[in-house]
Enzyme design. Structure first.
Site, mmCIF file in Angstrom:
data_model
loop_
_atom_site.group_PDB
_atom_site.id
_atom_site.type_symbol
_atom_site.label_atom_id
_atom_site.label_comp_id
_atom_site.label_asym_id
_atom_site.label_seq_id
_atom_site.Cartn_x
_atom_site.Cartn_y
_atom_site.Cartn_z
ATOM 1 N N TRP A 11 4.898 -42.140 -11.930
ATOM 2 C CA TRP A 11 4.831 -42.653 -13.301
ATOM 3 C C TRP A 11 4.294 -41.635 -14.299
ATOM 4 C CZ3 TRP A 11 -0.399 -42.428 -13.691
ATOM 5 C CH2 TRP A 11 -1.171 -42.768 -12.580
ATOM 6 N N LYS A 36 10.250 -46.567 -6.111
ATOM 7 C CA LYS A 36 10.790 -46.013 -4.861
ATOM 8 C C LYS A 36 10.448 -44.539 -4.671
ATOM 9 C CE LYS A 36 15.436 -45.717 -6.876
ATOM 10 N NZ LYS A 36 15.019 -46.470 -8.100
ATOM 11 N N PHE A 37 10.121 -43.841 -5.754
ATOM 12 C CA PHE A 37 9.722 -42.430 -5.595
ATOM 13 C C PHE A 37 8.207 -42.255 -5.548
ATOM 14 C CE2 PHE A 37 14.094 -41.834 -7.181
ATOM 15 C CZ PHE A 37 14.564 -41.075 -6.103
ATOM 16 N N HIS A 38 7.503 -43.367 -5.480
ATOM 17 C CA HIS A 38 6.033 -43.291 -5.362
ATOM 18 C C HIS A 38 5.686 -43.021 -3.903
ATOM 19 C CE1 HIS A 38 1.816 -44.504 -5.587
ATOM 20 N NE2 HIS A 38 1.919 -44.553 -6.897
ATOM 21 N N CYS A 56 -2.632 -60.380 -26.015
ATOM 22 C CA CYS A 56 -1.535 -61.342 -26.124
ATOM 23 C C CYS A 56 -1.637 -62.051 -27.464
ATOM 24 C CB CYS A 56 -1.595 -62.340 -24.971
ATOM 25 S SG CYS A 56 -0.326 -63.621 -25.121
ATOM 26 N N GLU A 97 -6.784 -48.699 -3.930
ATOM 27 C CA GLU A 97 -5.510 -47.975 -3.956
ATOM 28 C C GLU A 97 -5.788 -46.527 -4.294
ATOM 29 O OE1 GLU A 97 -2.590 -49.369 -6.760
ATOM 30 O OE2 GLU A 97 -3.007 -51.467 -6.319
ATOM 31 N N ASN A 153 -3.723 -58.743 -9.625
ATOM 32 C CA ASN A 153 -3.677 -57.281 -9.449
ATOM 33 C C ASN A 153 -3.928 -56.599 -10.779
ATOM 34 O OD1 ASN A 153 -2.929 -55.055 -7.523
ATOM 35 N ND2 ASN A 153 -1.518 -54.575 -9.173
ATOM 36 N N GLU A 154 -4.874 -55.681 -10.794
ATOM 37 C CA GLU A 154 -5.138 -54.844 -11.974
ATOM 38 C C GLU A 154 -4.949 -55.621 -13.285
ATOM 39 O OE1 GLU A 154 -2.832 -51.255 -11.722
ATOM 40 O OE2 GLU A 154 -4.283 -50.326 -10.385
HETATM 41 C C1 GAL Z 1 -1.186 -49.503 -9.430
HETATM 42 C C2 GAL Z 1 -0.672 -50.879 -9.033
HETATM 43 C C3 GAL Z 1 0.225 -50.798 -7.810
HETATM 44 C C4 GAL Z 1 1.222 -49.681 -7.962
HETATM 45 C C5 GAL Z 1 0.475 -48.395 -8.198
HETATM 46 C C6 GAL Z 1 1.367 -47.193 -8.321
HETATM 47 O O1 GAL Z 1 -1.547 -49.485 -10.770
HETATM 48 O O2 GAL Z 1 -1.732 -51.746 -8.751
HETATM 49 O O3 GAL Z 1 0.895 -52.035 -7.659
HETATM 50 O O4 GAL Z 1 2.066 -49.954 -9.030
HETATM 51 O O5 GAL Z 1 -0.240 -48.503 -9.391
HETATM 52 O O6 GAL Z 1 0.630 -46.040 -8.624
#
Ligand code: GAL
Length: 672
Positions: free
Chosen positions: A315, A356-358, A160, A307, A151-152
């Site tokens: 965030w 949880k607030f997403h 690293c 997504e 993922n991403e």
């Molecule tokens: C993306 C990520 C998801 C979720 C999402 C929230 O960057 O792939 O898992 O965290 O952001 O905006």
């Protein structure tokens, strides 16, 4: 392998689905709600490693078997994730060397996600085991449509500094340079006594007293990109061996600086990306650029929005929801620019955890009457009418050169101007095309330019082997190339091309540049072009004409009266040089003039803030029209064409009204 549009014959609609956060009863409710919303695809298991392999070698797939079956029974396909983005606690505890290490030498701790070192052989071993088990188990499952790898990559940890990474860096350098003498020459290590005797002498540049060696910095960026890509390839190979016909991908993020997505795209069967424009500050234009870039990564092949959010993220400092209609509108912008899918993070809003607030497709209340779910349902039903769009491409005659390695190099320190932003330069040229609804692709400097008539190359500081020839051929064959300041300066190791600037572009541009005059914020000069005057900032080149003619002059400072913008005929084409950062009106004027010469026009004429993009395939010609205005917009269509409005089912000719904050998808029916 089949084309993606055969595997997904409908616009893909759905999102990340995390059933491990819920019980079985909810799984059934979810599947029923998905059906109602028109969901046909979900990504399952992205963060499920800890519940798939509870202890080392103790696997449990029973819950996933059930979920896959339930989804299949409800007509929902699955992008099955390989679950490797967040390794479980037992792995970090038992093998702390699998943790990535930051630039201060501190290992990341367990307890969030993406804490793995891409170069850890133990992490890779564990990944291989898990991915093999998953592939073997689900290879014949009818719900399996595609593999969602990791993922991403690089989202949280793109660098690293672990011991494993250092050893891998040495091996990478050995492969690239063969001998330490070659490396010394390419990195210019006679400067500041940086010469190395052995590859093993090379350390990370994490704490140097002042500017580190530029060639080494650049190679570290390449190395990290390659390390993450190699990790992806470890998974891809297993999946290809076991399921040769199932497409694989990972999800990209916008124009993400650490990863050169052009180097990744050939390894993905479809480009997918995650789009999170800020409803407070994001503009449709910024968003459109990202879609156009994603479409360009696989040379125009449709991509998938993997997504986005229905309403708000959690965030940013302030997380406002999208306004009513905005999610739908922005989804259609994606579709217009080549997306064959609209997917969300995530299906059901989490009860616990950091997100949880997403927002999600189903809110905490689970209410089918909530605004969010109603909008999700409306869009899902609408998209069912757009099957003919899948697989359609966006024909473009204009392109912008975009190069990650150039981006890395031009923004490293020690330049004549240390506040240059490559993206800002690219955006200025993109703006002209966007505002006029001219389809534009992004292409690498060494990429195939043969289908374009007009190519802009903003701030192409680095010109690598072979790129000079490619650009020359484009112009020789009749193309128009526009190059802006601080271009053609260094090679792939950030060493100056000897001779006059811009050595590799000198012949096509018909000029040389003797000196750079950077300007501080607030300072400006002026261009005079015939009777018109334009302000310019940031940078002036002191230009000598060779075969070119001046098209504009600087009017101020000690270099006043010298050329600022030049035009040169070369072969059958023409190359324009813009030796400064002009105000937007100048870029608009120059590009629109060049488009006029080439007969590049928009698919229809529309008021500002209305996107019109053509998508075309054997299944028909489409116009996708997105009105971002708060009032209706009148669109004049090509009078020789008739269309059907796919959402309303009505016939359309000559002109059409698109309501405020609304969209139209027109399919051409006949040529009059
Ligand atoms: C993306 C990520 C998801 C979720 C999402 C929230 O960057 O792939 O898992 O965290 O952001 O905006």
């Amino acid at each position: 392998m089949k084309a993606i549009s055969d595997i997904l014959p409908h616009i893909a609609y759905g999102g990340d689905y995390n059933p491990e956060q819920w019980n079985e009863k909810v799984w059934y409710e979810d599947a029923a709600l998905m059906q109602k919303a028109g969901v046909n695809l979900v990504s399952v298991g992205i963060f499920s490693w800890a519940v798939l392999e509870r202890e080392e070698d103790r696997f449990d797939f029973t819950w996933l078997d059930k979920v896959m079956n339930i989804l299949h029974e409800h007509g929902v396909g699955v992008c099955l994730a390989t679950a490797t983005a967040s390794p479980p606690a037992w792995l970090s505890r038992k093998y702390p060397e699998t943790l990535a290490v930051d630039d201060k030498g501190v290992p990341y701790s367990f307890g969030s996600r993406q804490h793995y070192s891409p170069n850890s052989s133990i992490y890779r071993r564990a990944v291989k085991k898990l991915v093999t088990k998953l592939a073997e188990r689900y290879k014949d499952h009818p719900a399996l449509k595609m593999w969602h790898i990791n993922n991403e990559y690089g989202c949280h940890v793109s660098e690293c500094y672990s011991q494993d990474s250092l050893e891998a860096f040495h091996a990478w350098l050995r492969r690239r340079y063969q001998t330490i003498d070659t490396l010394n020459e390419k990195w210019g290590t006679n400067f500041w006594s940086q010469r190395y005797n052995y590859f093993d002498d090379i350390t990370f540049l994490s704490n140097t007293p002042t500017f580190p060696n530029p060639g080494q910095q650049l190679d570290y960026k390449r190395f990290m990109n390659d390390s993450l890509l190699e990790l992806y390839m470890v998974e891809k190979k297993i999946l290809r061996d076991i399921t040769p016909d199932v497409p694989v991908f990972t999800n990209f993020m916008f124009e993400f600086k650490p990863l050169n997505y052009f180097s990744w795209a050939p390894e993905l069967d479809v480009v997918t990306w995650d789009t999170y424009p800020d409803p407070r500050e994001g503009t449709p234009e910024a968003h459109a650029l990202q879609h156009d870039l994603m479409r360009s990564l696989k040379h125009g092949q449709p991509f998938l929005v993997m997504e986005q959010v229905t309403s708000h993220v959690n965030w940013r400092d302030i997380n406002v929801p999208k306004k009513p209609g905005e999610m739908r509108l922005w989804s259609y912008s994606a579709i217009a620019r080549g997306s064959d899918g609209i997917m969300f993070f995530q299906w059901r809003q989490s009860r616990a955890g950091a997100e949880k607030f997403h927002g999600a497709m189903v809110p905490h209340s689970g209410d089918e009457q909530s605004r969010t779910y109603r909008e999700v349902q409306q869009l899902g039903q609408e998209l069912k009418q757009l099957d003919s769009l899948t697989g359609a491409v966006v024909p473009a005659r204009a392109a912008i050169i975009f190069d990650w390695e150039n981006w890395w190099a031009v923004e490293m320190e020690g330049k004549p101007h240390n506040k240059l932003s490559y993206l800002e330069q690219v955006k200025a040229y993109y703006h002209t095309f966007y505002r006029r609804n001219i389809a534009v692709d992004f292409v690498q400097p060494g990429g195939d330019l043969s289908s374009y008539d007009l190519v802009a190359a903003p701030m192409l500081y680095m010109v690598k082997n072979g790129e000079k020839k490619n650009l020359e051929q484009f112009v020789e064959n009749g193309g128009t190339l526009v190059v802006s300041f601080f271009s053609g300066i260094v090679d792939e190791n950030d060493r100056i091309h000897p001779d006059y600037y811009p050595e590799p572009l000198r012949h096509i541009l018909g000029i040389h540049v003797e000196e750079f005059v950077p300007m501080a914020g607030g300072e400006w000069n002026q261009l005079s072009a015939g009777t018109d005057h334009y302000r310019c900032t940031t940078w002036s080149d002191v230009i000598h004409l060779e075969t070119a003619e001046a098209a504009a002059y600087f009017t101020e400072d000690w270099y006043q009266g010298r050329p600022a913008v030049t035009t040169n005929s070369y072969g059958k084409g023409k190359a324009v040089y813009v030796g400064t950062e002009p105000e937007q009106a100048f870029i608009d004027d120059i590009l629109t003039g060049l488009m006029r010469e080439k007969g590049i026009t928009a698919p229809a004429s529309a008021p500002p803030n209305v996107e019109i993009v053509e998508r075309t395939s054997g299944k028909g010609n489409h116009l996708v029209i997105v009105n971002h205005n708060q009032e209706e917009a009148r669109i004049e269509l090509d009078s020789g064409r008739s269309y059907v409005d796919l959402l309303a089912g009505t016939k359309v000719e000559n002109e059409v009204i698109v309501q405020a904050v609304d969209v139209l998808v027109l399919r051409q029916t006949e040529q009059k």
